[in-house]
Motif scaffolding. Structure first.
Motif, PDB file in Angstrom:
ATOM      1  N   ASN A 145     -34.104 -10.302  14.076  1.00 42.03           N
ATOM      2  CA  ASN A 145     -34.644  -8.999  13.397  1.00 42.03           C
ATOM      3  C   ASN A 145     -34.052  -7.643  14.149  1.00 42.03           C
ATOM      4  OD1 ASN A 145     -36.267 -10.452  11.736  1.00 42.03           O
ATOM      5  ND2 ASN A 145     -37.831 -10.609  13.474  1.00 42.03           N
ATOM      6  N   ASP A 146     -33.329  -7.977  15.576  1.00 46.60           N
ATOM      7  CA  ASP A 146     -32.647  -6.930  16.155  1.00 46.60           C
ATOM      8  C   ASP A 146     -31.213  -6.547  15.431  1.00 46.60           C
ATOM      9  OD1 ASP A 146     -34.649  -6.534  18.459  1.00 46.60           O
ATOM     10  OD2 ASP A 146     -33.749  -8.228  19.177  1.00 46.60           O
ATOM     11  N   LEU A 147     -30.752  -7.647  14.778  1.00 42.45           N
ATOM     12  CA  LEU A 147     -29.569  -7.295  14.358  1.00 42.45           C
ATOM     13  C   LEU A 147     -29.511  -6.558  12.856  1.00 42.45           C
ATOM     14  CD1 LEU A 147     -27.897 -10.678  14.782  1.00 42.45           C
ATOM     15  CD2 LEU A 147     -28.299  -8.863  16.460  1.00 42.45           C
ATOM     16  N   ALA A 148     -28.858  -5.257  12.692  1.00 39.08           N
ATOM     17  CA  ALA A 148     -28.587  -4.585  11.446  1.00 39.08           C
ATOM     18  C   ALA A 148     -27.829  -5.296  10.515  1.00 39.08           C
ATOM     19  CB  ALA A 148     -27.883  -3.387  11.718  1.00 39.08           C
ATOM     20  N   SER A 149     -28.138  -5.036   9.272  1.00 43.31           N
ATOM     21  CA  SER A 149     -27.478  -5.522   8.047  1.00 43.31           C
ATOM     22  C   SER A 149     -26.057  -5.689   8.269  1.00 43.31           C
ATOM     23  CB  SER A 149     -28.059  -5.059   6.732  1.00 43.31           C
ATOM     24  OG  SER A 149     -28.003  -3.766   6.752  1.00 43.31           O
ATOM     25  N   ASP A 150     -25.483  -4.624   8.844  1.00 42.85           N
ATOM     26  CA  ASP A 150     -24.014  -4.786   8.856  1.00 42.85           C
ATOM     27  C   ASP A 150     -23.645  -5.177  10.045  1.00 42.85           C
ATOM     28  OD1 ASP A 150     -25.146  -2.521  10.078  1.00 42.85           O
ATOM     29  OD2 ASP A 150     -23.613  -0.910   9.481  1.00 42.85           O
ATOM     30  N   PHE A 151     -24.452  -5.819  10.759  1.00 38.35           N
ATOM     31  CA  PHE A 151     -23.683  -6.261  12.426  1.00 38.35           C
ATOM     32  C   PHE A 151     -22.743  -6.831  12.419  1.00 38.35           C
ATOM     33  CE2 PHE A 151     -23.797 -10.039  15.067  1.00 38.35           C
ATOM     34  CZ  PHE A 151     -24.120  -9.458  16.162  1.00 38.35           C
ATOM     35  N   GLU A 152     -21.839  -6.786  13.339  1.00 41.75           N
ATOM     36  CA  GLU A 152     -20.445  -7.537  13.552  1.00 41.75           C
ATOM     37  C   GLU A 152     -20.595  -7.884  15.264  1.00 41.75           C
ATOM     38  OE1 GLU A 152     -17.123  -5.583  10.756  1.00 41.75           O
ATOM     39  OE2 GLU A 152     -17.250  -5.106  12.709  1.00 41.75           O
ATOM     40  N   PHE A 153     -19.954  -9.167  15.220  1.00 42.67           N
ATOM     41  CA  PHE A 153     -19.773  -9.666  16.650  1.00 42.67           C
ATOM     42  C   PHE A 153     -18.374  -9.769  16.691  1.00 42.67           C
ATOM     43  CE2 PHE A 153     -18.589 -13.607  18.945  1.00 42.67           C
ATOM     44  CZ  PHE A 153     -19.154 -13.201  20.132  1.00 42.67           C
ATOM     45  N   CYS A 154     -17.825  -9.451  18.157  1.00 39.90           N
ATOM     46  CA  CYS A 154     -16.384  -9.570  18.194  1.00 39.90           C
ATOM     47  C   CYS A 154     -16.207  -9.696  19.674  1.00 39.90           C
ATOM     48  CB  CYS A 154     -15.674  -8.185  18.087  1.00 39.90           C
ATOM     49  SG  CYS A 154     -13.784  -8.224  17.863  1.00 39.90           S
ATOM     50  N   ALA A 155     -15.217 -10.777  19.935  1.00 42.21           N
ATOM     51  CA  ALA A 155     -14.923 -11.305  21.444  1.00 42.21           C
ATOM     52  C   ALA A 155     -13.355 -11.169  21.474  1.00 42.21           C
ATOM     53  CB  ALA A 155     -15.197 -12.721  21.565  1.00 42.21           C
ATOM     54  N   GLN A 165     -22.218 -15.461   9.959  1.00 44.59           N
ATOM     55  CA  GLN A 165     -21.664 -16.373  10.665  1.00 44.59           C
ATOM     56  C   GLN A 165     -21.820 -16.404  12.263  1.00 44.59           C
ATOM     57  OE1 GLN A 165     -18.074 -14.203   9.079  1.00 44.59           O
ATOM     58  NE2 GLN A 165     -16.890 -16.218   9.128  1.00 44.59           N
ATOM     59  N   TYR A 166     -22.222 -15.325  12.571  1.00 42.09           N
ATOM     60  CA  TYR A 166     -22.485 -15.369  14.039  1.00 42.09           C
ATOM     61  C   TYR A 166     -23.733 -15.998  14.583  1.00 42.09           C
ATOM     62  CZ  TYR A 166     -24.904 -13.175  18.314  1.00 42.09           C
ATOM     63  OH  TYR A 166     -25.437 -13.054  19.638  1.00 42.09           O
ATOM     64  N   LYS A 239     -31.327  -0.642  15.848  1.00 44.66           N
ATOM     65  CA  LYS A 239     -30.761  -2.046  15.397  1.00 44.66           C
ATOM     66  C   LYS A 239     -29.367  -2.195  16.029  1.00 44.66           C
ATOM     67  CE  LYS A 239     -34.342  -3.363  12.999  1.00 44.66           C
ATOM     68  NZ  LYS A 239     -35.390  -4.364  13.710  1.00 44.66           N
ATOM     69  N   VAL A 240     -28.831  -3.369  16.244  1.00 49.57           N
ATOM     70  CA  VAL A 240     -27.640  -3.547  16.737  1.00 49.57           C
ATOM     71  C   VAL A 240     -26.669  -3.658  15.787  1.00 49.57           C
ATOM     72  CG1 VAL A 240     -26.211  -5.466  17.902  1.00 49.57           C
ATOM     73  CG2 VAL A 240     -28.645  -4.931  18.682  1.00 49.57           C
ATOM     74  N   LYS A 241     -25.692  -2.836  15.790  1.00 51.10           N
ATOM     75  CA  LYS A 241     -24.581  -2.932  14.914  1.00 51.10           C
ATOM     76  C   LYS A 241     -23.357  -3.771  15.242  1.00 51.10           C
ATOM     77  CE  LYS A 241     -23.192   0.619  12.728  1.00 51.10           C
ATOM     78  NZ  LYS A 241     -22.436   1.899  12.103  1.00 51.10           N
ATOM     79  N   GLU A 242     -23.032  -3.721  16.722  1.00 49.78           N
ATOM     80  CA  GLU A 242     -22.003  -4.484  17.015  1.00 49.78           C
ATOM     81  C   GLU A 242     -22.256  -4.948  18.559  1.00 49.78           C
ATOM     82  OE1 GLU A 242     -17.902  -2.617  16.889  1.00 49.78           O
ATOM     83  OE2 GLU A 242     -18.151  -2.376  18.699  1.00 49.78           O
TER      84      GLU A 242
END
Length: 286
Positions: A145-155, A165-166, A239-242
């Motif tokens: 629930n902390d993640l925004a709908s447009d959330f992205e993960f990057c490493a 996917q995340y 909310k977390v975007k990235e």
């Protein structure tokens, strides 16, 4: 002897009498209306004629009175210190002094953040960031629930990938099960003055492989990761975007081949993925 005793009492009671002269509001009524004695005279401001230095030794306050007054004076001093700290917290940031040769090359972080119009102020944003980390950034129950709908993960070698996917990838690795004592050792939280919606922080991960990892039996190996740079970017609703992870800051540290993120776990237990990115750095031109 009398003069010496009076001097001692004076040094001890001066703060106490100052307290009685100007007590905080919530003490005033108690000081003026002692419990258990409705006929007791009201205690008004301390009179100079009642100062212990001017009293005969026989009429100086009793030991019990001294203890009470000194305790009240100490409490007043604590209140004053808290007030001074509160004032200091709201004081204007000091102007940074830049050494010769660095003029124009060192930014004034406080001034830049003070001009930010981002909805969440820096100190509050760091608190939000830590709360999100406490919920696993999607890993723990309710964390999604902390993640925004447009959330992205990057490493470094993964992503950017979206929210779905995340979350699926996290369920595949099951690192907490394989490394029950895993500790990220988060530290150095700070808001980026160039991107005031972004919190940077660092990790010094450790963990022991005492559980099954990617269908492999536990090795018992204790892993020490290099220092890594992480960041979380928020929208104005908190909310977390990235979420960026796993960027090693010194590949010479630890025993994971200089690798951070999930790749460090794979390499550390002796089961690296069969791709160049999951192996220690090696110069390609020699």
């Amino acid at each position: 002897m009398m003069a010496s005793t009076t001097s001692v009492l004076t040094s001890v009671l001066d703060p106490a009498f100052a307290f009685v002269s100007a007590p905080p509001p919530h003490f005033a009524s108690a000081l003026r209306s002692p419990r258990g004695s409705s006929a007791s005279p009201q205690l008004g401001p301390a009179s100079p004629s009642l100062h212990p230095a001017s009293l005969p030794l026989a009429t100086t306050p009793s030991a019990a009175t001294v203890v009470v007054l000194v305790s009240l004076a100490a409490q007043r001093r604590r209140q004053q210190r808290r007030h001074m700290r509160a004032v200091a917290c709201h004081a204007a940031p000091a102007v940074q002094e830049v050494p010769a040769g660095l003029e124009g090359q060192v930014v004034d972080e406080d001034a830049m953040l003070a001009k930010s119009d981002f909805a969440i102020k820096p100190a509050d944003l760091i608190i939000v960031c830590k709360e999100v980390l406490g919920r696993g950034v999607g890993v723990k129950l309710g964390g999604a629930n902390d993640l925004a709908s447009d959330f992205e993960f990057c490493a470094p070698f993964v992503g950017p990938i979206g929210k779905k996917q995340y979350l699926e990838a996290l369920g595949t690795f099951k690192i907490p099960d394989a490394f029950p004592d895993s500790n990220p050792n988060y530290h150095f939280f700070r808001v980026d003055p160039f991107e005031p919606e972004r919190v940077w922080f660092q990790t010094r991960k450790t963990g022991t492989n005492t559980g099954e990892f990617m269908k492999k039996p536990p090795t018992g190996k204790a892993l020490v990761f290099p220092p890594e740079a992480y960041s979380i970017r928020f929208n104005e609703q908190g909310k977390v975007k990235e979420f960026t992870v796993g960027y090693p800051m010194d590949r010479r540290v630890g025993n994971t081949g200089g690798l951070g993120g999930a790749f460090g776990y794979f390499y550390g237990v002796g089961n690296p993925l069969p791709i160049p990115e999951c192996k220690p750095y090696k110069m390609s031109w020699q």
